[in-house]
Design an enzyme around this catalytic site. Structure first.
Site, mmCIF file in Angstrom:
data_model
loop_
_atom_site.group_PDB
_atom_site.id
_atom_site.type_symbol
_atom_site.label_atom_id
_atom_site.label_comp_id
_atom_site.label_asym_id
_atom_site.label_seq_id
_atom_site.Cartn_x
_atom_site.Cartn_y
_atom_site.Cartn_z
ATOM 1 N N GLU A 75 10.495 3.331 5.923
ATOM 2 C CA GLU A 75 10.439 1.680 5.713
ATOM 3 C C GLU A 75 11.208 1.012 6.564
ATOM 4 O O GLU A 75 12.349 1.376 6.389
ATOM 5 C CB GLU A 75 10.544 1.424 4.305
ATOM 6 C CG GLU A 75 11.013 -0.085 3.900
ATOM 7 C CD GLU A 75 9.830 -1.115 4.370
ATOM 8 O OE1 GLU A 75 8.497 -0.783 4.346
ATOM 9 O OE2 GLU A 75 9.947 -2.066 5.070
ATOM 10 N N ALA A 76 11.032 -0.028 7.277
ATOM 11 C CA ALA A 76 11.808 -0.714 8.179
ATOM 12 C C ALA A 76 12.718 -1.527 7.387
ATOM 13 O O ALA A 76 13.909 -1.589 8.113
ATOM 14 C CB ALA A 76 10.867 -1.575 9.227
ATOM 15 N N HIS B 40 -2.577 -14.251 4.543
ATOM 16 C CA HIS B 40 -3.466 -12.997 4.305
ATOM 17 C C HIS B 40 -4.066 -12.513 5.356
ATOM 18 O O HIS B 40 -5.418 -12.338 5.427
ATOM 19 C CB HIS B 40 -4.537 -13.534 3.072
ATOM 20 C CG HIS B 40 -3.856 -14.286 1.896
ATOM 21 N ND1 HIS B 40 -4.671 -15.107 1.171
ATOM 22 C CD2 HIS B 40 -2.815 -14.004 1.421
ATOM 23 C CE1 HIS B 40 -3.841 -15.723 0.257
ATOM 24 N NE2 HIS B 40 -2.674 -14.969 0.195
ATOM 25 N N ALA C 67 0.682 -1.233 -0.261
ATOM 26 C CA ALA C 67 -0.104 0.020 -0.176
ATOM 27 C C ALA C 67 0.933 1.348 -0.102
ATOM 28 O O ALA C 67 0.518 2.298 -0.687
ATOM 29 C CB ALA C 67 -0.956 0.219 1.274
HETATM 30 C C1 LIG Z 1 4.722 -15.038 1.848
HETATM 31 C C2 LIG Z 1 3.560 -14.412 1.090
HETATM 32 C C3 LIG Z 1 2.941 -14.780 0.094
HETATM 33 C C4 LIG Z 1 1.699 -14.117 -0.563
HETATM 34 N N1 LIG Z 1 1.321 -14.458 -1.608
HETATM 35 C C5 LIG Z 1 0.288 -13.867 -2.340
HETATM 36 C C6 LIG Z 1 -0.184 -14.110 -3.683
HETATM 37 O O1 LIG Z 1 0.480 -15.063 -4.376
HETATM 38 N N2 LIG Z 1 -1.102 -13.278 -4.111
HETATM 39 C C7 LIG Z 1 -1.886 -12.317 -3.249
HETATM 40 O O2 LIG Z 1 -2.882 -11.867 -3.693
HETATM 41 N N3 LIG Z 1 -1.530 -12.110 -2.102
HETATM 42 C C8 LIG Z 1 -0.344 -12.868 -1.505
HETATM 43 N N4 LIG Z 1 -0.040 -12.513 -0.390
HETATM 44 C C9 LIG Z 1 -0.737 -11.444 0.284
HETATM 45 C C10 LIG Z 1 -0.289 -10.078 0.066
HETATM 46 O O3 LIG Z 1 0.912 -9.873 -0.421
HETATM 47 C C11 LIG Z 1 -0.366 -9.053 1.201
HETATM 48 O O4 LIG Z 1 -1.927 -9.123 1.780
HETATM 49 C C12 LIG Z 1 -0.194 -7.479 0.877
HETATM 50 O O5 LIG Z 1 1.038 -7.296 0.258
HETATM 51 C C13 LIG Z 1 -0.190 -6.778 2.252
HETATM 52 O O6 LIG Z 1 0.131 -5.480 1.917
HETATM 53 P P1 LIG Z 1 0.146 -4.459 3.000
HETATM 54 O O7 LIG Z 1 0.577 -3.210 2.509
HETATM 55 O O8 LIG Z 1 -0.991 -4.318 3.683
HETATM 56 O O9 LIG Z 1 1.489 -4.921 4.000
HETATM 57 P P2 LIG Z 1 2.860 -5.041 3.511
HETATM 58 O O10 LIG Z 1 3.083 -5.319 1.886
HETATM 59 O O11 LIG Z 1 3.229 -6.273 4.120
HETATM 60 O O12 LIG Z 1 3.537 -3.771 3.669
HETATM 61 C C14 LIG Z 1 3.836 -3.223 5.181
HETATM 62 C C15 LIG Z 1 5.371 -2.524 5.019
HETATM 63 O O13 LIG Z 1 5.335 -2.038 6.411
HETATM 64 C C16 LIG Z 1 6.770 -2.096 6.651
HETATM 65 N N5 LIG Z 1 6.579 -1.737 8.209
HETATM 66 C C17 LIG Z 1 6.052 -2.431 9.113
HETATM 67 N N6 LIG Z 1 5.918 -1.835 10.362
HETATM 68 C C18 LIG Z 1 6.906 -0.843 10.112
HETATM 69 C C19 LIG Z 1 7.111 0.251 11.148
HETATM 70 N N7 LIG Z 1 6.981 0.371 12.258
HETATM 71 N N8 LIG Z 1 8.014 1.127 10.485
HETATM 72 C C20 LIG Z 1 8.382 1.179 9.307
HETATM 73 N N9 LIG Z 1 8.057 0.307 8.252
HETATM 74 C C21 LIG Z 1 7.206 -0.874 8.915
HETATM 75 C C22 LIG Z 1 7.016 -3.415 6.344
HETATM 76 O O14 LIG Z 1 8.456 -3.595 6.289
HETATM 77 C C23 LIG Z 1 6.397 -3.600 5.082
HETATM 78 O O15 LIG Z 1 7.244 -3.062 3.978
HETATM 79 C C24 LIG Z 1 1.194 -13.082 0.296
HETATM 80 C C25 LIG Z 1 1.612 -12.626 1.520
HETATM 81 C C26 LIG Z 1 2.749 -13.196 1.896
HETATM 82 C C27 LIG Z 1 3.319 -12.943 3.301
#
Ligand SMILES: Cc1cc2nc3c(=O)[nH]c(=O)nc-3n(C[C@H](O)[C@H](O)[C@H](O)COP(=O)(O)OP(=O)(O)OC[C@H]3O[C@@H](n4cnc5c(N)ncnc54)[C@H](O)[C@@H]3O)c2cc1C
Length: 577
Positions: A98-99, A506, A78
C-alpha cells in the site's frame, strides 16, 4: 445519539486503530475498553487480538520474504477484502503493498462527518483532470484515498446497492455470475444491518450498516419534498429497482463511527502469520517473464525492491492506479506505449479507456430562515431518483441531499441545506494515459465530462428537479423564501452547470471486464488480464458500466467475487493435482 455515546465511539475507534498499529500497548487499550464500559471478556478478546496483530505485523515487516504466494497491490477498498479472503487459508502467504500510511486512528477517518476534510490532504492522491471542454476548460480535482482502506477510509459512508438493471448490464458484459440474481447473496454477505429490514438485508457480514438512531428534523421533510414531485418513498437497499426516494444507510457502527474495508476486513486478519501489510510502499512496475506476471517492483523508504508472486499478483490500486501500473509495465495499447517509449509486452487496446464517473452538480444551497439543528452522522440523509433515460435502464438522475450547508462559501454550516443533482448513468466516456516514463509523474486523466447531449440533458433536468425538491412546500417552515435560478446562477443555468459540475468521486471502467481482449482488459470469468498469466484485477477499474449508485458497495462486491474466483481456481488446481 448523545454526545457521550458519540465521544465514546470516537475514542474506541481511535484507540482500536492505534492498538492494531502498535501505537498503544495492550494494557492501555484494555484499560480504555474497560473504562468505556465493555465486559471484561469482550475487552480482553479485543485487546489480545489488537496486540497480536501489531506484534505480528512488526515481525513480518522486519523479515520480508522475496516471494509470496499472492501479492495484492493497493491496500484500499478492494485490497482489504482480498487480503482477508486470501489469507483465510493458512497454507498460502499474502503480501499487501500500500502506497499510503496505516494510521487510521484520526477523527477525520473515524468520524464520517469529517470525510470531506480529507480531500486535498496528505491522505488524498490529489489527482486532477486535464481541462474539461464542457466545463469551461476547468481541471477537476479527483480525490482518492492514499491510506490503508483507500477511498473507503475517506468516503462519505453512503451505502447503496444499486438497481437490478445495473447488474443486468454487468451480466451482459461478463456472464450470469455478474447479474443481480447471482450477486444478491454477496450483497447480504458483506453487511450486518441493524435496522428492521426484510429478507434482502444481511445480518452477519463484516460491515455494520444502519441509520443514525436520532433523525435530523429535515430528514423526513426531504422525503416529503421528493414525494411532492411525485416520487414514492422506498427502502433503497431492499427494492430491486431504484424508483423513488429513500433514506440513505451508512456503513458505521452502533456508535456512528466509520467501519470501512480496513476496519471490517483487514484489521481482523492482521494477526494471521501468513499476511504481511507493507505500508508507504508504492508499486512502480510489474515483473513479467514471457506471458506471466512474476511479481512487483516497489519503492519503499526510497529503496527499490522486488517481490515475487508464486501464484497471482492481484491489482487493487483503483481506477487510476491500476491502469497506470499496467501501462508502466508495457500492458496496454501498443501505439500508446510506443508514444511514451515503453516496450509493449501485451497489446491490450482497452487499458485506460472507458473511464467514466458520476457527475455531481454542487453549489445549490437553500438558505434557512433560522439556524438548523446540528448535523447528524454524515449529514446526508436522503437521495431521490428520477430519469431522462428509457425505463429499461436504471434511473440516471440522483438528487442527493444534505441537512447542512455542505461545501458552502456563503453560508455557515447550519444556515442552509442542500439538494444536488448527479448524472448516474453517464454515457460520456474518457480515458487515462501516461504522461511519461516516470512512475511518480501524474497520470493524464480525461473523464470527458458531459460530452454527450444525454448527460447534459440529465444534469439540466436534474437541476430543475433539485430546485423543485428544495423549494417544496414540505420545507417551507425552514426555508428562507423560494430559491430562484438568478439567486444562485446569475449567468444562467447552462453557465452554472459549466462552472460547477464536478466529480462525484466514482471513477470506474479503465480496465473493464468482458468476454474478449478487443473490448476489455480482464476476462470476466476469472478477472485475469488477457494474455498474462498470474495477473488479475479486482477493483473499481474492472466495472464495465457504472451502477446508478455510489460505488463503495459495487467495489466490495467485485472484490468478494474476485476472492471467490481466486480461491476457486486454487481449490480446482489442488483437486486436479
Ligand atoms: C471523497 C470520496 C467520497 C466517496 N463517498 C462515497 C460514498 O459515500 N459512498 C460510496 O458508495 N462511495 C463513495 N466513494 C467511492 C468509493 O469509496 C470508491 O469507489 C471505492 O472505495 C474505490 O475502491 P477501490 O478499491 O477501487 O480503490 P481505493 O479504495 O481508492 O483503493 C486503491 C488503493 O490503492 C493504493 N494504491 C494506488 N496506487 C498504488 C501503487 N502504485 N502502489 C501501492 N498502492 C497503490 C491507494 O493508496 C489505495 O489505498 C467516495 C470516494 C471518494 C474518493
Amino acid at each position: 445519539m448523545t454526545m457521550d455515546k458519540y465521544r465514546r465511539g470516537e475514542l474506541l475507534n481511535a484507540l482500536s486503530a492505534a492498538a492494531y498499529a502498535g501505537r498503544i500497548d495492550r494494557r492501555t487499550f484494555l484499560d480504555a475498553l474497560l473504562k468505556a464500559g465493555m465486559t471484561v471478556a469482550a475487552a480482553v478478546a479485543w485487546a489480545n487480538e489488537a496486540a497480536a496483530a501489531s506484534a505480528n505485523q512488526a515481525r513480518r515487516r522486519a523479515a520480508l520474504h522475496a516471494h509470496y504466494d499472492y501479492i495484492i497491490v493497493g491496500g484500499g477498498t478492494a485490497g482489504c477484502v482480498l487480503a482477508n479472503r486470501l489469507s483465510a487459508d493458512p497454507s498460502v502467504s499474502v503480501l499487501v503493498i500500500e502506497a499510503g500510511p496505516g494510521n487510521l486512528d484520526q477523527p477525520r477517518i473515524t468520524d464520517p462527518f469529517l470525510w470531506a476534510t480529507n480531500i486535498g490532504s496528505d491522505l488524498d492522491w490529489r489527482r486532477v483532470t486535464v481541462p474539461q471542454d464542457r466545463l469551461d476548460n476547468r481541471s477537476v480535482s479527483l480525490p482518492g484515498g492514499r491510506v490503508v482502506g483507500g477511498s473507503s477510509s475517506i468516503n462519505a459512508t453512503m451505502w447503496l446497492r444499486g438497481d437490478e438493471r445495473d447488474y443486468g448490464v454487468w451480466a451482459e458484459a461478463g456472464g450470469p455470475s455478474w447479474g443481480f440474481a447471482a450477486l444478491q447473496r454477496t450483497f447480504k454477505q458483506i453487511e450486518s444491518y441493524r435496522g428492521p429490514g426484510g429478507p434482502a438485508r444481511g445480518r452477519h457480514g463484516p460491515i455494520p450498516v444502519g441509520r443514525p438512531p436520532a433523525q435530523h428534523v429535515l430528514s423526513p421533510l426531504l422525503i416529503q419534498a421528493a414525494e411532492e414531485i411525485g416520487l414514492r418513498h422506498i427502502e433503497l437497499n431492499e427494492r430491486r429497482r431504484l424508483d423513488g426516494t429513500g433514506y440513505v444507510d451508512e456503513n458505521v457502527n452502533a456508535e456512528g463511527r466509520r467501519v470501512g474495508a480496513a476496519q471490517a476486513y483487514l484489521q481482523p486478519a492482521l494477526a494471521r502469520p501468513n499476511l504481511t501489510l507493507l505500508t508507504q510502499a508504492e508499486a512502480v512496475g510489474l515483473l513479467l517473464a514471457r506471458k506471466r506476471c512474476r511479481g512487483v517492483t516497489t519503492v519503499h523508504d526510497s529503496h527499490r525492491r522486488e517481490f515475487g508472486a508464486a501464484r497471482d499478483v492481484v491489482l487493487c490500486a483503483g481506477a487510476f492506479g491500476t491502469p497506470k501500473l499496467l501501462l508502466l509495465s508495457g500492458i496496454g495499447p501498443a501505439d500508446e506505449l510506443r508514444r511514451v517509449g515503453i516496450h509493449c509486452r501485451q497489446n491490450l487496446s482497452a487499458v485506460g479507456q472507458n473511464l467514466h464517473d458520476h457527475v455531481l452538480l454542487g453549489g445549490l444551497h437553500f438558505p434557512t430562515s433560522r439556524e438548523l439543528p446540528p448535523p447528524i452522522a454524515n449529514g446526508i440523509p436522503t437521495v431521490a431518483y428520477l430519469r431522462t433515460n428509457p425505463p429499461r435502464e436504471p434511473p440516471n438522475v440522483q438528487l442527493v441531499t444534505a441537512h447542512f450547508a455542505f461545501a458552502s462559501t456563503v453560508y455557515d454550516v447550519r444556515e442552509a441545506y442542500v439538494v444536488w443533482p448527479a448524472v448516474m448513468k453517464p454515457t460520456s466516456r474518457g480515458r487515462v494515459r501516461l504522461a511519461g516514463l516516470d512512475p511518480r509523474a501524474p497520470l493524464w486523466i480525461d473523464p470527458n465530462y458531459l460530452e454527450t447531449i444525454a448527460d447534459r440533458t440529465a444534469l439540466r433536468e436534474g437541476l430543475a428537479w433539485a430546485l423543485e425538491v428544495g423549494n417544496a412546500r414540505a420545507l417551507s417552515g425552514w426555508r428562507r423564501g423560494v430559491l430562484r435560478p438568478r439567486d444562485f446562477a446569475p449567468d444562467g443555468l447552462e453557465a452554472f452547470i459549466r462552472q460547477r459540475a464536478s466529480t462525484y468521486f466514482h471513477y470506474v471502467g479503465t480496465c473493464a471486464f468482458g468476454r474478449d481482449p478487443e473490448h476489455s482488459v480482464v476476462d470476466a470469468r476469472d478477472l485475469q488480464v488477457w494474455g498474462v498469466d498470474g495477473l488479475r484485477i479486482a477493483d473499481a477499474s474492472v466495472i464495465p458500466e457504472i451502477p446508478s449508485v455510489n460505488t463503495h458497495v459495487p467495489v466490495l462486491i467485485v472484490a468478494e467475487q474476485a476472492a471467490k474466483l481466486i480461491v476457486g481456481t486454487r481449490q480446482h488446481a489442488a483437486a486436479a493435482g
